[in-house]
Scaffold this motif. Structure first.
Motif, mmCIF file in Angstrom:
data_model
loop_
_atom_site.group_PDB
_atom_site.id
_atom_site.type_symbol
_atom_site.label_atom_id
_atom_site.label_comp_id
_atom_site.label_asym_id
_atom_site.label_seq_id
_atom_site.Cartn_x
_atom_site.Cartn_y
_atom_site.Cartn_z
ATOM 1 N N ALA A 144 18.203 -23.386 33.888
ATOM 2 C CA ALA A 144 17.250 -23.882 32.888
ATOM 3 C C ALA A 144 17.427 -23.102 31.602
ATOM 4 O O ALA A 144 17.897 -21.955 31.612
ATOM 5 N N PRO A 145 17.058 -23.686 30.459
ATOM 6 C CA PRO A 145 17.102 -22.957 29.186
ATOM 7 C C PRO A 145 16.223 -21.716 29.261
ATOM 8 O O PRO A 145 15.274 -21.653 30.055
ATOM 9 N N PRO A 146 16.507 -20.719 28.434
ATOM 10 C CA PRO A 146 15.774 -19.447 28.529
ATOM 11 C C PRO A 146 14.297 -19.531 28.149
ATOM 12 O O PRO A 146 13.503 -18.695 28.561
ATOM 13 N N THR A 147 13.908 -20.514 27.347
ATOM 14 C CA THR A 147 12.513 -20.626 26.922
ATOM 15 C C THR A 147 12.041 -22.070 27.053
ATOM 16 O O THR A 147 12.847 -23.005 27.107
ATOM 17 N N LEU A 148 10.719 -22.231 27.078
ATOM 18 C CA LEU A 148 10.145 -23.575 27.141
ATOM 19 C C LEU A 148 10.447 -24.357 25.868
ATOM 20 O O LEU A 148 10.616 -25.582 25.900
ATOM 21 N N THR A 149 10.532 -23.675 24.738
ATOM 22 C CA THR A 149 10.882 -24.340 23.485
ATOM 23 C C THR A 149 12.278 -24.951 23.568
ATOM 24 O O THR A 149 12.490 -26.115 23.188
ATOM 25 N N GLU A 150 13.234 -24.179 24.076
ATOM 26 C CA GLU A 150 14.593 -24.690 24.230
ATOM 27 C C GLU A 150 14.646 -25.832 25.233
ATOM 28 O O GLU A 150 15.371 -26.812 25.040
ATOM 29 N N TRP A 151 13.859 -25.730 26.281
ATOM 30 C CA TRP A 151 13.808 -26.807 27.277
ATOM 31 C C TRP A 151 13.276 -28.085 26.633
ATOM 32 O O TRP A 151 13.785 -29.182 26.863
ATOM 33 N N THR A 152 12.237 -27.962 25.804
ATOM 34 C CA THR A 152 11.654 -29.123 25.126
ATOM 35 C C THR A 152 12.656 -29.758 24.187
ATOM 36 O O THR A 152 12.767 -30.990 24.103
ATOM 37 N N LYS A 153 13.417 -28.937 23.466
ATOM 38 C CA LYS A 153 14.418 -29.470 22.539
ATOM 39 C C LYS A 153 15.509 -30.241 23.286
ATOM 40 O O LYS A 153 16.006 -31.260 22.797
ATOM 41 N N GLN A 154 15.869 -29.758 24.484
ATOM 42 C CA GLN A 154 16.921 -30.414 25.247
ATOM 43 C C GLN A 154 16.440 -31.702 25.912
ATOM 44 O O GLN A 154 17.147 -32.700 25.957
ATOM 45 N N THR A 155 15.226 -31.673 26.454
ATOM 46 C CA THR A 155 14.731 -32.824 27.212
ATOM 47 C C THR A 155 14.009 -33.852 26.357
ATOM 48 O O THR A 155 13.926 -35.021 26.736
ATOM 49 N N ASN A 156 13.487 -33.431 25.198
ATOM 50 C CA ASN A 156 12.771 -34.342 24.294
ATOM 51 C C ASN A 156 13.246 -34.127 22.863
ATOM 52 O O ASN A 156 12.512 -33.610 22.017
#
Length: 297
Positions: A144-156
């Motif tokens: 998973a990406p290191p942060t929730l922000t990065e995860w949000t950018k990738q998935t949305n």
């Protein structure tokens, strides 16, 4: 796409029907510059309300402009025609539609749009980063990406930078704020006996006080000779009616010029000296929009 923050149906009232031109006064630091322009060629910016991606959820790139503001302007245009014809005892449906126009004239200003875009994105990023330990625990043992922000950018993709755009229908349709406007005393003043004509600016709707102030007056020029007023309380209404007509016209034109950001529009050049004397010497304060809540009906 051109996004008209001053509806063309309003500006067209100041245009010469023979040429389709009105008189534009640009408020510059070095002075006032005047030129003819058409209603379609002014009072707009490009893509301030557009998504930075082609689609976000159920929303396409230009939906806020094409499906919300253009529909709002079309409905308000029909009410505008009634006001021009002298109809002031409007049904509630029309009062709501005109109220939405008033709300939109303040919310869709380019500087307000940019402010909301920036603030919403900043707030969302801060919220996503608020509890990093919880995300780290949930992501433990998986790729998973290191942060929730990065995860949000990738998935949305586009969600963070466009968060503010999705707020606009709710801001314009704020029920609590809107109801206070449509319940005011509405009137239209005919300034045609006056020698001068009304001006309209790039911030066309004037509020003399905050929405709950007992002496609130809302003013919007709807043609070179007709001004729309909404007042709360007998004192404000009496103050308007007690003014000589020429003095009232001078007062509302003064407010129009002093509130303007960059542009004033007129029927002709007759009031250029008036505008030059009153043009703002510095930036005007931005409007802070109300919270979201929809208007029904």
């Amino acid at each position: 796409m051109r996004e008209h923050y001053i509806p063309q149906f309003l500006l067209r009232q100041w245009a010469d029907p023979r040429t389709d031109d009105l008189r534009l006064f640009k408020l510059l630091t070095r002075g006032v510059v005047s030129a003819p322009c058409s209603p379609t060629g002014t009072g707009y910016e490009e893509d301030t309300l557009a998504l930075t991606v082609d689609r976000l959820g159920e929303m396409d790139k230009h939906d806020i402009e094409t499906k919300f503001f253009q529909k709002l302007d079309n409905e308000a245009h029909a009410v505008h025609q009634k006001l021009l014809a002298g109809e002031i005892e409007l049904p509630l449906k029309d009062r709501k539609r005109w109220t939405r126009l008033i709300m939109s004239l303040r919310a869709r200003q380019p500087d307000v749009v940019r402010y909301l875009r920036d603030e919403a994105s900043t707030h969302l990023v801060a919220s996503l980063a608020d509890k990093p330990a919880e995300y780290e625990a949930a992501a433990a043992g998986i790729t998973a990406p290191p942060t929730l922000t990065e995860w949000t950018k990738q998935t949305n993709p586009g969600l963070i930078e466009n968060a503010g755009v999705t707020f606009f229908p709710g801001i314009v349709d704020n029920l609590e704020y809107a109801e206070k406007i449509w319940r005011l005393e509405w009137s239209v003043c005919d300034f045609s006996p006056c020698q001068d004509r009304l001006l309209i600016g790039d911030r066309p709707c004037v509020f003399t006080a905050r929405i709950d102030d007992p002496d609130l007056i809302i003013y919007l020029p709807i043609s070179p000779s007709l001004g729309f007023f909404a007042t709360r309380g007998e004192r404000s209404l009496s103050a308007l009616r007690g003014q000589p007509l020429d003095a009232l016209l001078n007062l509302v034109n003064d407010s129009t010029v002093r509130q303007a950001k960059f542009r004033i529009f007129a029927k002709d050049q007759a009031l250029q000296a008036f505008i030059e004397e009153r043009r703002p010497s510095g930036p005007n304060p931005d409007w802070t929009p109300p919270s979201r809540q929809r208007v029904e009906g």
